[in-house]
Design a protein around this motif. Structure first.
Motif, mmCIF file in Angstrom:
data_model
loop_
_atom_site.group_PDB
_atom_site.id
_atom_site.type_symbol
_atom_site.label_atom_id
_atom_site.label_comp_id
_atom_site.label_asym_id
_atom_site.label_seq_id
_atom_site.Cartn_x
_atom_site.Cartn_y
_atom_site.Cartn_z
ATOM 1 N N ILE A 1 -54.111 -7.553 2.963
ATOM 2 C CA ILE A 1 -55.475 -7.054 3.129
ATOM 3 C C ILE A 1 -55.908 -7.200 4.586
ATOM 4 N N ASN A 2 -55.641 -8.356 5.175
ATOM 5 C CA ASN A 2 -56.008 -8.580 6.573
ATOM 6 C C ASN A 2 -55.302 -7.592 7.493
ATOM 7 N N THR A 3 -54.042 -7.325 7.231
ATOM 8 C CA THR A 3 -53.276 -6.408 8.071
ATOM 9 C C THR A 3 -53.814 -4.989 7.966
ATOM 10 N N LEU A 4 -54.115 -4.552 6.757
ATOM 11 C CA LEU A 4 -54.640 -3.197 6.567
ATOM 12 C C LEU A 4 -56.004 -3.038 7.230
ATOM 13 N N ALA A 5 -56.796 -4.122 7.254
ATOM 14 C CA ALA A 5 -58.121 -4.077 7.877
ATOM 15 C C ALA A 5 -58.067 -4.418 9.360
ATOM 16 N N ASN A 6 -56.861 -4.755 9.863
ATOM 17 C CA ASN A 6 -56.702 -5.150 11.263
ATOM 18 C C ASN A 6 -57.620 -6.315 11.606
ATOM 19 N N HIS A 7 -57.648 -7.282 10.696
ATOM 20 C CA HIS A 7 -58.536 -8.440 10.833
ATOM 21 C C HIS A 7 -57.741 -9.685 10.457
ATOM 22 N N SER A 8 -57.829 -10.740 11.260
ATOM 23 C CA SER A 8 -56.995 -11.912 11.024
ATOM 24 C C SER A 8 -57.471 -12.778 9.865
ATOM 25 N N ARG A 9 -58.782 -12.770 9.577
ATOM 26 C CA ARG A 9 -59.286 -13.656 8.529
ATOM 27 C C ARG A 9 -60.319 -12.989 7.630
ATOM 28 N N LEU A 10 -60.151 -11.724 7.344
ATOM 29 C CA LEU A 10 -61.063 -11.065 6.417
ATOM 30 C C LEU A 10 -60.890 -11.659 5.023
ATOM 31 N N ALA A 11 -59.658 -11.658 4.541
ATOM 32 C CA ALA A 11 -59.330 -12.324 3.282
ATOM 33 C C ALA A 11 -58.739 -13.684 3.623
ATOM 34 N N PHE A 12 -59.173 -14.714 2.917
ATOM 35 C CA PHE A 12 -58.749 -16.071 3.241
ATOM 36 C C PHE A 12 -57.297 -16.287 2.864
ATOM 37 N N VAL A 13 -56.506 -16.730 3.827
ATOM 38 C CA VAL A 13 -55.098 -17.034 3.591
ATOM 39 C C VAL A 13 -54.961 -18.541 3.452
ATOM 40 N N SER A 14 -54.554 -18.998 2.275
ATOM 41 C CA SER A 14 -54.485 -20.425 2.013
ATOM 42 C C SER A 14 -53.083 -20.845 1.608
ATOM 43 N N LYS A 15 -52.713 -22.061 1.968
ATOM 44 C CA LYS A 15 -51.441 -22.622 1.538
ATOM 45 C C LYS A 15 -51.576 -23.281 0.165
ATOM 46 N N THR A 16 -52.802 -23.355 -0.353
ATOM 47 C CA THR A 16 -53.053 -23.958 -1.648
ATOM 48 C C THR A 16 -53.072 -22.893 -2.730
ATOM 49 N N PRO A 17 -52.130 -22.905 -3.675
ATOM 50 C CA PRO A 17 -52.102 -21.902 -4.732
ATOM 51 C C PRO A 17 -53.411 -21.894 -5.512
ATOM 52 N N GLY A 18 -53.894 -20.691 -5.835
ATOM 53 C CA GLY A 18 -55.091 -20.573 -6.640
ATOM 54 C C GLY A 18 -56.381 -20.699 -5.868
ATOM 55 N N ARG A 19 -56.337 -20.597 -4.558
ATOM 56 C CA ARG A 19 -57.546 -20.732 -3.749
ATOM 57 C C ARG A 19 -58.576 -19.659 -4.114
ATOM 58 N N THR A 20 -58.131 -18.417 -4.280
ATOM 59 C CA THR A 20 -59.042 -17.338 -4.660
ATOM 60 C C THR A 20 -59.243 -17.385 -6.173
ATOM 61 N N GLN A 21 -60.439 -17.786 -6.610
ATOM 62 C CA GLN A 21 -60.687 -17.966 -8.034
ATOM 63 C C GLN A 21 -61.591 -16.886 -8.615
ATOM 64 N N HIS A 22 -62.116 -16.001 -7.772
ATOM 65 C CA HIS A 22 -63.037 -14.972 -8.233
ATOM 66 C C HIS A 22 -62.616 -13.625 -7.656
ATOM 67 N N LEU A 23 -63.427 -12.601 -7.910
ATOM 68 C CA LEU A 23 -63.179 -11.285 -7.327
ATOM 69 C C LEU A 23 -63.930 -11.209 -6.009
#
Length: 234
Positions: A41-63
């Motif tokens: 998602i970040n690459t397609l938007a040309n943005h480094s932190r638009l979508a949060f990239v986490s090393k912790t599985p399950g970080r994104t819990q919602h939509l």
């Protein structure tokens, strides 16, 4: 300029009743934990932190909704396949994901991210079984393709292509790498069409993937490199 350059965070949704009412068209991004979904998602938007990239599985819990244009959204779905997530959270995700994928009228298509080194997990197949019956398109991104050799890329592609043919439905497939941005133009063409966004004509840059450099245009259909290769037509 990248087609989705203007994407911005819009809202986070924990319950189906809170889905944006102004949405005319949205594309959902799904994938198992650590498949490279947020990076894509970040690459397609040309943005480094638009979508949060986490090393912790399950970080994104919602939509998580990202507005591309008025009424048009990318939707980052909860990652799946994370053993460390508590059972009640996993149940909540399933209760949110399945109804959203099956019933959301504004949902135009699903981008399914698979790690090209480990595609077609049990949960990848479950996601396909949830969504394919809707009749809406699925575009599979085989992420982290830069970590494979040319031969490995071809084998991974053919493996997934064969399964998609067996499943049927409106499925397309491509290789993708967030690291070297290969496959971005191809993905923009597919997703832009879903959202009704026109991509300005421009020379296609070389992706840097060995498979593209070593494959002549007339043979692309043979290995299924084109994003518009319809799995069901093969």
């Amino acid at each position: 300029m990248p087609l989705f350059q203007q994407a911005v965070f819009h809202t986070t949704v924990a319950h189906l009743r809170d889905l944006p009412t102004d949405s005319q068209c949205e594309i959902a991004f799904a994938g198992r934990s650590n498949s490279g979904k947020s990076s894509a998602i970040n690459t397609l938007a040309n943005h480094s932190r638009l979508a949060f990239v986490s090393k912790t599985p399950g970080r994104t819990q919602h939509l998580n909704y990202f507005r591309v244009e008025d009424g048009k959204y990318f939707v980052d779905l909860p990652g799946y396949g994370f053993a460390k997530a508590p059972e009640e959270i996993r149940s909540q995700w399933e209760g949110l994901l399945a109804p959203y994928l099956r019933r959301r009228v504004a949902l135009s298509g699903l981008v399914l991210i698979m790690d090209s080194r480990h595609p077609l997990t049990e949960l990848d197949l479950q996601m396909l079984s949830w969504f394919v019956p809707t009749g809406k398109p699925v575009h599979v991104l085989l992420s982290k393709a830069d970590k494979l050799s040319r031969q490995e890329q071809v084998l991974a592609f053919r493996q997934v292509q064969k399964v998609l043919q067996e499943i049927g439905g409106n499925c397309t497939l491509q290789l993708f790498s967030s690291l070297n941005r290969s496959g971005v133009a191809e993905a923009e063409e597919v997703l832009g069409a879903w959202l009704g966004l026109a991509r300005k004509p421009q020379p296609s840059p070389q992706t840097g993937l060995a498979i593209e450099k070593a494959t002549r245009p007339k043979k692309r259909s043979a290995i299924g490199w084109g994003a518009r290769s319809h799995a069901g037509k093969r």
